[in-house]
Design a protein around this motif. Structure first.
Motif, short mmCIF file in Angstrom:
data_model
loop_
_atom_site.label_atom_id
_atom_site.label_comp_id
_atom_site.label_asym_id
_atom_site.label_seq_id
_atom_site.Cartn_x
_atom_site.Cartn_y
_atom_site.Cartn_z
N ALA A 44 0.91 -1.30 0.10
CA ALA A 44 0.01 -0.05 0.24
C ALA A 44 0.93 1.33 -0.01
CB ALA A 44 -0.96 -0.07 1.27
N ASN A 69 0.83 -8.10 0.45
CA ASN A 69 -0.58 -7.38 0.92
C ASN A 69 -0.91 -6.44 0.08
OD1 ASN A 69 -2.00 -5.36 3.08
ND2 ASN A 69 -2.50 -7.45 3.48
N ARG A 71 -4.37 -3.61 -0.75
CA ARG A 71 -5.48 -2.71 -0.55
C ARG A 71 -6.46 -2.91 -1.30
NH1 ARG A 71 -4.93 3.40 0.55
NH2 ARG A 71 -7.11 3.28 -0.58
N ASP A 73 -9.38 -1.96 -1.72
CA ASP A 73 -10.22 -0.81 -2.40
C ASP A 73 -9.40 0.33 -3.16
OD1 ASP A 73 -8.63 0.10 -0.25
OD2 ASP A 73 -10.33 1.30 0.75
N ALA A 74 -8.04 -0.02 -3.29
CA ALA A 74 -7.20 0.77 -4.01
C ALA A 74 -7.54 0.92 -5.33
CB ALA A 74 -5.63 0.39 -3.85
N PHE A 94 -4.96 -9.64 2.08
CA PHE A 94 -5.73 -8.19 1.92
C PHE A 94 -6.03 -7.84 3.11
CE2 PHE A 94 -6.43 -10.45 -1.99
CZ PHE A 94 -6.43 -9.32 -3.17
N ALA A 95 -5.72 -6.36 3.45
CA ALA A 95 -6.22 -5.80 4.82
C ALA A 95 -7.83 -5.74 4.73
CB ALA A 95 -5.49 -4.42 4.75
N GLU A 273 -10.61 7.60 -4.31
CA GLU A 273 -10.26 6.76 -3.27
C GLU A 273 -10.79 7.54 -2.04
OE1 GLU A 273 -6.32 5.26 -3.00
OE2 GLU A 273 -6.21 4.91 -5.25
#
Length: 348
Positions: A44, A69, A71, A73-74, A94-95, A273
């Motif tokens: 991220a 890892n 994000r 929603d990026a 994934f977070a 975002e």
């Protein structure tokens, strides 16, 4: 110690080093992989080109499995997925819960998908979408976290899904690993414990702040971005908690500008975002901006060593950590203690 996790990802020990922004870089991930655990790069806080370079650096140093890892929603999540696939990364974590489409794209390419969840319903959702395993973080964990303790949440998720469950939140030693296995987990994931190792690139002054922390020095605050965030009490946290709306907005805009320069994102993309992060949450615009550029607050401490200007995500377990071993020594110690603990338990 063979478990469903070691069988799934091909590591020797059921231990995961989590993807921490500005912390989980090639050096730490390489050391973790060499020690026989699963190291995870944090993407991220990297540009796509930096991510590709970091993956190749780890690959050049070790042939052991490791992960990246993401994000979910990026805005460039698909581009990062493509990099993972092209570079032959073993695991994608994934977070936040990824979409069904992202999971399918990764699995079609042979990548193991392990989302992190903080609720039973989220575990059930990603399991139905084809996730290979889940990391379950209880409220003791650092960074964004929930309100349910690991000892309550973990057995609920284990009972709810038919896939390997990795326990996170409150783990740092072999006793904790055995406890997690007793609850039905396939291993443990640790962030704060790996942050406080010799190979962690976090500045010494910041590590010292963690080592000096007591349980009272670790707080759960919503002042950063409106969401529960567990971290060390610092001057910055106090300032955010005491700041008014206008001051918070001004600070958020300034840090967002800095993050835009570092990340290469355009203002329209940052706004998009921010809107995505705001969806479904009752956040002010200053909180939305802070949420979008929280990496800058982390960078101030984790990279620049400014404990006065940054935030320091921390699990409650930081209060129990008092040394900075090498990653190899840490993993060996955990596994030795786990074996000893298991053999000394009374027979059933």
């Amino acid at each position: 110690m063979r478990t469903a996790l070691t069988d799934l990802v091909g590591v020797r020990h059921p231990i995961v080093q989590t993807g921490m922004g500005w912390v989980s870089g090639p050096r730490l991930v390489t050391a973790t992989a060499r020690a026989g655990a699963l190291g995870v790069l944090a993407s991220a806080t990297m540009s796509p080109d930096q991510l590709r370079s970091a993956v190749r650096e780890v690959r050049s140093r070790t042939g052991e499995p490791f992960g990246v890892n993401l994000r979910a929603d990026a805005g460039d999540a698909r581009e990062r997925v493509r990099i993972i696939v092209e570079e032959g990364v073993r695991v994608a974590s994934f977070a936040l819960a990824p979409s069904r489409e992202l999971i399918a794209e990764l699995k079609d390419a042979g990548v193991i998908v392990i989302p992190s969840v903080g609720a039973v319903r989220h575990a059930e959702k990603v399991a139905a979408w084809g996730a290979d395993a889940v990391v379950v973080q209880g409220g003791e964990g650092g960074g964004h976290t929930g309100s349910v303790a690991t000892t309550v949440l973990l057995p609920q998720v284990v009972d709810a899904v038919d896939l390997p469950v990795i326990a996170a939140g409150g783990f740092h030693d072999g006793r904790g690993l055995i406890a997690a296995l007793a609850f039905g987990a396939a291993g443990v994931a640790m962030g704060t414990r790996f942050l406080l190792t010799a190979e962690s690139t976090v500045p010494d002054a910041v590590k010292a702040r963690y080592l000096a922390a007591t349980a009272r020095d670790i707080t759960l605050t919503t002042a950063v971005d409106g969401l529960p965030h567990r971290m060390l009490r610092t001057e910055m946290v106090a300032a955010l908690e005491g700041a008014g709306r206008l001051r918070s907005l001004a600070q958020a805009v300034r840090r967002a500008s800095g993050f835009r320069r570092l990340s290469g994102l355009s203002w329209p993309r940052m706004v998009r975002e921010g809107l995505a992060m705001r969806h479904g949450k009752d956040l002010s615009w200053s909180q939305t901006l802070l949420a979008a550029n929280t990496p800058m607050l982390l960078r101030a401490s984790m990279v620049d060593g400014r404990t006065d200007l940054g935030i320091m995500a921390a699990g409650q377990v930081a209060a129990l950590i008092d040394d900075l071993p090498t990653v190899a020594a840490l993993v060996d110690r955990i596994m030795t203690e786990a074996t000893r603990t298991r053999t000394t338990l009374p027979p059933p």
